[in-house]
Design a protein around this motif. Structure first.
Motif, PDB file in Angstrom:
ATOM      1  N   PHE A   9       0.848  -1.200   0.000  1.00 12.42           N
ATOM      2  CA  PHE A   9       0.000   0.000   0.000  1.00 12.42           C
ATOM      3  C   PHE A   9       0.875   1.238   0.000  1.00 12.42           C
ATOM      4  CE2 PHE A   9      -2.860  -3.094   2.049  1.00 12.42           C
ATOM      5  CZ  PHE A   9      -3.913  -3.011   1.168  1.00 12.42           C
ATOM      6  N   SER A  10       1.687   1.418  -0.999  1.00 14.73           N
ATOM      7  CA  SER A  10       2.503   2.625  -1.004  1.00 14.73           C
ATOM      8  C   SER A  10       1.646   3.772  -1.516  1.00 14.73           C
ATOM      9  CB  SER A  10       3.727   2.421  -1.896  1.00 14.73           C
ATOM     10  OG  SER A  10       3.316   2.377  -3.231  1.00 14.73           O
ATOM     11  N   SER A  11       1.926   4.980  -1.008  1.00 13.06           N
ATOM     12  CA  SER A  11       1.083   6.108  -1.380  1.00 13.06           C
ATOM     13  C   SER A  11       1.493   6.703  -2.715  1.00 13.06           C
ATOM     14  CB  SER A  11       1.147   7.174  -0.289  1.00 13.06           C
ATOM     15  OG  SER A  11       2.482   7.554  -0.103  1.00 13.06           O
ATOM     16  N   ALA A  12       2.655   6.284  -3.231  1.00 12.93           N
ATOM     17  CA  ALA A  12       3.095   6.857  -4.497  1.00 12.93           C
ATOM     18  C   ALA A  12       2.364   6.185  -5.655  1.00 12.93           C
ATOM     19  CB  ALA A  12       4.599   6.674  -4.648  1.00 12.93           C
ATOM     20  N   PRO A  13       2.045   6.935  -6.694  1.00  5.83           N
ATOM     21  CA  PRO A  13       1.398   6.306  -7.845  1.00  5.83           C
ATOM     22  C   PRO A  13       2.374   5.350  -8.508  1.00  5.83           C
ATOM     23  CG  PRO A  13       2.030   8.550  -8.366  1.00  5.83           C
ATOM     24  CD  PRO A  13       2.321   8.344  -6.919  1.00  5.83           C
ATOM     25  N   PRO A  14       1.853   4.345  -9.214  1.00  7.75           N
ATOM     26  CA  PRO A  14       2.762   3.419  -9.878  1.00  7.75           C
ATOM     27  C   PRO A  14       3.613   4.155 -10.896  1.00  7.75           C
ATOM     28  CG  PRO A  14       0.503   3.118 -10.628  1.00  7.75           C
ATOM     29  CD  PRO A  14       0.451   4.033  -9.461  1.00  7.75           C
ATOM     30  N   GLU A  15       4.852   3.693 -11.015  1.00  6.08           N
ATOM     31  CA  GLU A  15       5.776   4.371 -11.922  1.00  6.08           C
ATOM     32  C   GLU A  15       5.319   4.178 -13.368  1.00  6.08           C
ATOM     33  OE1 GLU A  15      10.513   4.149 -12.393  1.00  6.08           O
ATOM     34  OE2 GLU A  15       9.687   3.674 -10.407  1.00  6.08           O
ATOM     35  N   VAL A  16       5.332   5.270 -14.098  1.00  6.78           N
ATOM     36  CA  VAL A  16       4.951   5.166 -15.499  1.00  6.78           C
ATOM     37  C   VAL A  16       6.216   4.890 -16.298  1.00  6.78           C
ATOM     38  CG1 VAL A  16       3.966   6.359 -17.466  1.00  6.78           C
ATOM     39  CG2 VAL A  16       3.053   6.754 -15.179  1.00  6.78           C
ATOM     40  N   VAL A  17       6.198   3.775 -16.997  1.00  5.14           N
ATOM     41  CA  VAL A  17       7.381   3.427 -17.775  1.00  5.14           C
ATOM     42  C   VAL A  17       7.300   4.131 -19.122  1.00  5.14           C
ATOM     43  CG1 VAL A  17       8.749   1.543 -18.713  1.00  5.14           C
ATOM     44  CG2 VAL A  17       7.409   1.212 -16.624  1.00  5.14           C
ATOM     45  N   GLY A  18       8.259   5.019 -19.369  1.00  2.00           N
ATOM     46  CA  GLY A  18       8.249   5.754 -20.620  1.00  2.00           C
ATOM     47  C   GLY A  18       8.675   4.855 -21.775  1.00  2.00           C
ATOM     48  N   LEU A  19       8.107   5.094 -22.937  1.00  4.54           N
ATOM     49  CA  LEU A  19       8.490   4.334 -24.113  1.00  4.54           C
ATOM     50  C   LEU A  19       9.697   4.999 -24.756  1.00  4.54           C
ATOM     51  CD1 LEU A  19       5.005   3.767 -25.762  1.00  4.54           C
ATOM     52  CD2 LEU A  19       6.411   2.053 -24.650  1.00  4.54           C
ATOM     53  N   GLY A  20      10.603   4.197 -25.285  1.00  5.79           N
ATOM     54  CA  GLY A  20      11.711   4.759 -26.049  1.00  5.79           C
ATOM     55  C   GLY A  20      11.177   5.315 -27.347  1.00  5.79           C
ATOM     56  N   VAL A  22      11.816   4.692 -30.411  1.00  6.23           N
ATOM     57  CA  VAL A  22      11.482   3.685 -31.428  1.00  6.23           C
ATOM     58  C   VAL A  22      10.172   2.991 -31.063  1.00  6.23           C
ATOM     59  CG1 VAL A  22      12.233   1.575 -32.563  1.00  6.23           C
ATOM     60  CG2 VAL A  22      13.924   3.336 -31.990  1.00  6.23           C
ATOM     61  N   ALA A  23      10.070   2.587 -29.785  1.00  6.46           N
ATOM     62  CA  ALA A  23       8.854   1.912 -29.332  1.00  6.46           C
ATOM     63  C   ALA A  23       7.658   2.849 -29.467  1.00  6.46           C
ATOM     64  CB  ALA A  23       9.017   1.461 -27.894  1.00  6.46           C
ATOM     65  N   TRP A  24       7.863   4.149 -29.125  1.00  8.77           N
ATOM     66  CA  TRP A  24       6.775   5.129 -29.229  1.00  8.77           C
ATOM     67  C   TRP A  24       6.288   5.219 -30.673  1.00  8.77           C
ATOM     68  CZ3 TRP A  24       5.709   9.554 -31.904  1.00  8.77           C
ATOM     69  CH2 TRP A  24       4.629  10.314 -31.437  1.00  8.77           C
ATOM     70  N   ALA A  25       7.242   5.326 -31.587  1.00  2.00           N
ATOM     71  CA  ALA A  25       6.871   5.450 -33.002  1.00  2.00           C
ATOM     72  C   ALA A  25       6.146   4.199 -33.464  1.00  2.00           C
ATOM     73  CB  ALA A  25       8.130   5.692 -33.843  1.00  2.00           C
TER      74      ALA A  25
END
Lengths: 405, 259
Positions: A9-20, A22-25
């Motif tokens: 139960f951590s109060s921090a929001p889950p970490e958002v993993v950014g797309l690289g 190439v992956a984003w494109a």
């Protein structure tokens, strides 16, 4: 099924993993064959257009027309000997703009954040490097510095005296009359006939005057249209519907011809004044509907709560209903102001040499025959800059007034 | 719960001095619907009167006539000795003495909690800002919202907003408080905090008219309970009699539906 430990139960929001990249494109641009095809076609069209435009701007275009006529573009046929007055006016506006920015941003941790510094740097680089406007525009560099210095000063002052905002507003109000004096002369300055007002200065002057006039008028019309008094309501509705049914050009011509008929013989108001009145009367009708939309969006309960506390009608309106209604209507109101700003171009039709009119008359000069693209592109950039500044300002105000979280 | 201290002597519940006297009040909506069909009712100083009834019975409309939020066409309503007329000055004078709490709170979203509470004392009572703020802070402490004084209503929970709304009405030091279904828009876990504040207010001797469906509150706090249905006042009784031994069949039927 795993048991849940307290640690999870951590109060921090889950970490958002950014797309690289190439992956984003791949995810956004090439997810299937159809999207890939669209991406290729659209990127192709855009880059073809961008390449053509850049190569035209750098090779074919003859930008000389802009620096050669820079004074004309900015001030029309204003006597060049009196240019220092225009510079003084610009300095006042830049100083006040910087001051306001500083005062408004007094609680922001860094006024000159990276993006702001990059923006200022870009403006300076543009002024120094962009060939069309050099060398006249070099004088704009001190103005940029003035904005920055005033912003820093405004921030300090704003922190020391929290009520300084009122005085800055008053200064803006007074600066309008300073502008009138600096442009038109009189009271110790050489008078300049309104026939010699022109260019960007005239565009801005008519736009600011029109906005300042149409806002209170539009507000009154909106309130009138919702009034409990039938005569007031009918008159307001009739005005709004009549004016909205007439094109602005017709109203401008009527303004030139008809406004003098309503005034005593001998008093012929100035052409610019007549145009401003027509512009304001026209915009007020549209603005009234925007404000009315805002008024209707304020829940009835607000009125009832204020009345049940014993507040009278004007106080309820001024303190409870209007602040909420105007806040709701800000995007529409600013949209109307932007329209009004662009509508000033129609003044060239009734013979006033505002920015577009000056552009046309320069194009009529045989030495600049055929320089349409250069001139109109330059004008478009100027109009865009001011309109974008207005929408940016409106977004900032909306953020500032948001109290929902 | 802290006790509300007011100038009236407390625990003097059923007084004899009438604060609101409604006689044969009739009202039609603009569409011709006959919503109040001759309602007569007296509210005495220091008492808590609970108005119950099915939706559409006219109960909200009825109490909204007490501060002229709803006009009425026949009969008469007297508040604190002043008969409600169409005169604006007269209406404003009555509204100064009658507080109202709404189902939807109706806090002013563009003002902070403190500004919500000080607005009317400053603009209507013409109190200096410092005095208004002092009184407001006392009231906010009593309803348990002191820490939130500088927040905006949108940042509070429903129960907190309704308590601010009560404080806002009390700031005008009204002679009577009207509650129009104050807990109906609240999440269940927040009903209690609002009812506790109302209970404390009743204990302090405030005259209260409450439209509510909270049977527990009516049973424990009310001095009288009335049932309205179809624009008529059907029954008026003590809470004990009303809930356990009602006179009218209509009341019996209503109670069987809500209990």
């Amino acid at each position: 099924m795993t048991t849940v430990t307290p640690d999870s139960f951590s109060s921090a929001p889950p970490e958002v993993v950014g797309l690289g990249p190439v992956a984003w494109a791949k995810k956004n641009l090439f997810s299937d064959w159809f999207n890939s095809l669209l991406t290729v076609i659209i990127v192709g069209i855009f880059s073809w257009g961008a390449i053509r435009l850049t190569s035209w701007a750098l090779t074919t275009a003859q930008w000389q027309v802009i620096p050669n006529n820079f004074g004309l573009f900015m001030t029309g046929t204003f006597p060049s000997g009196l240019y220092p007055r225009i510079w003084a006016l610009l300095a006042i506006v830049c100083g006040l703009a910087g001051l306001s920015w500083g005062v408004l941003g007094r609680n922001v941790s860094t006024l000159f954040s990276r993006s702001v510094l990059i923006g200022l740097g870009l403006v300076c680089a543009f002024i120094v490097l962009f060939p069309p406007t050099r060398p006249s525009s070099l004088k704009l560099l001190p103005m940029v510095a003035l904005v920055a210095i005033a912003a820093a000063a405004g921030r300090q002052a704003g922190r020391k005296f929290p009520s300084i905002g009122k005085w800055v507003s008053l200064a803006w109000f007074l600066s309008y009359f300073a502008a009138l004096w600096l442009i038109g002369g009189g009271l110790g300055l050489t008078p300049v006939s309104t026939n010699d007002w022109g260019g960007l200065v005239l565009t801005l002057f008519t736009a600011v005057s029109g906005i300042a006039l149409c806002f209170p008028l539009g507000l009154l019309l909106a309130l009138g249209r919702r009034s409990a008094l039938p005569v007031v309501r009918w008159l307001s509705t009739a005005y709004i519907e009549l004016v909205r049914g007439v094109p602005l050009v017709a109203l401008l011509f009527m303004g030139q011809v008809m406004i003098p008929l309503f005034l005593p013989i001998g008093s012929r108001p100035d052409r610019i004044l007549r145009a401003i009145i027509a512009l304001a009367l026209f915009s007020a009708a549209y603005l009234a509907e925007n404000v009315r939309a805002g008024l209707q969006a304020v829940p009835r309960g607000q009125n009832e709560a204020a009345m049940s506390l014993g507040l009278n009608t004007p106080t309820t309106l001024g303190l409870i209903v209007l602040p909420q209604a105007l806040k709701i209507a800000i995007p529409a109101i600013v949209g109307q102001f932007i329209s009004l700003f662009q509508d000033t171009t129609l003044l060239s039709i009734v013979g006033l040499a505002e920015l577009l009119g000056i552009g046309k008359s320069i194009l009529a000069n045989p030495s600049y025959l055929g320089r349409y693209a250069e001139v109109y592109l330059f004008l478009a950039v100027i109009y865009w800059l001011f309109c974008y500044a207005m929408s940016l300002g409106s977004r900032k105000i909306e953020e500032k007034l948001n109290t929902s979280h | 719960m802290t006790q509300f201290q007011t100038e009236q002597p407390s625990a003097q519940h059923t007084g004899t001095e009438p604060v609101i006297v409604a006689r044969d009040v009739e009202k039609w909506y603009d569409n011709g619907f006959h919503v109040l069909k001759g309602v007569t009712m007296t509210v005495y100083k220091g008492e808590v009167l609970v108005v119950m009834g099915p939706s559409g019975s006219g109960k909200s409309t009825f109490i909204r006539t007490f501060n002229a939020l709803e006009p009425y066409q026949k009969g008469s309503i007297e508040v604190d000795g002043i008969t409600i007329s169409h005169d604006l000055k007269n209406i404003e004078a009555i509204r100064r003495e009658v507080g109202m709490v709404f189902q939807q709170f109706n806090l002013f979203p563009h003002l902070t909690v403190l500004q919500n509470v000080t607005l009317a004392p400053i603009w209507v009572r013409r109190w200096p800002k410092s005095k208004a703020q002092e009184v407001a802070m006392q009231l906010l402490e009593r309803v348990g919202i002191l820490e939130q004084a500088h927040k905006f209503p949108g940042q509070l929970s429903g129960g907190q907003q309704q308590r601010v709304a009560i404080a806002r009405s009390l700031a005008m030091q009204p002679k009577v408080m009207l509650f129009d279904e104050p807990t109906s828009a609240l999440d269940p876990e927040m009903v209690r905090e609002v009812l506790d504040v109302m209970r404390g207010l009743a204990d302090s001797g405030m005259t209260m008219v409450c439209v509510t469906h909270e049977v527990g509150f009516a049973r424990e706090v009310a001095d009288r309970v009335v049932l309205m249905d179809g624009g008529y006042l059907v029954e008026e009784n003590t809470p004990q009699e009303f809930f356990s031994n009602p006179r009218e069949d209509r009341t019996q039927k209503f109670l069987s539906q809500i209990l």
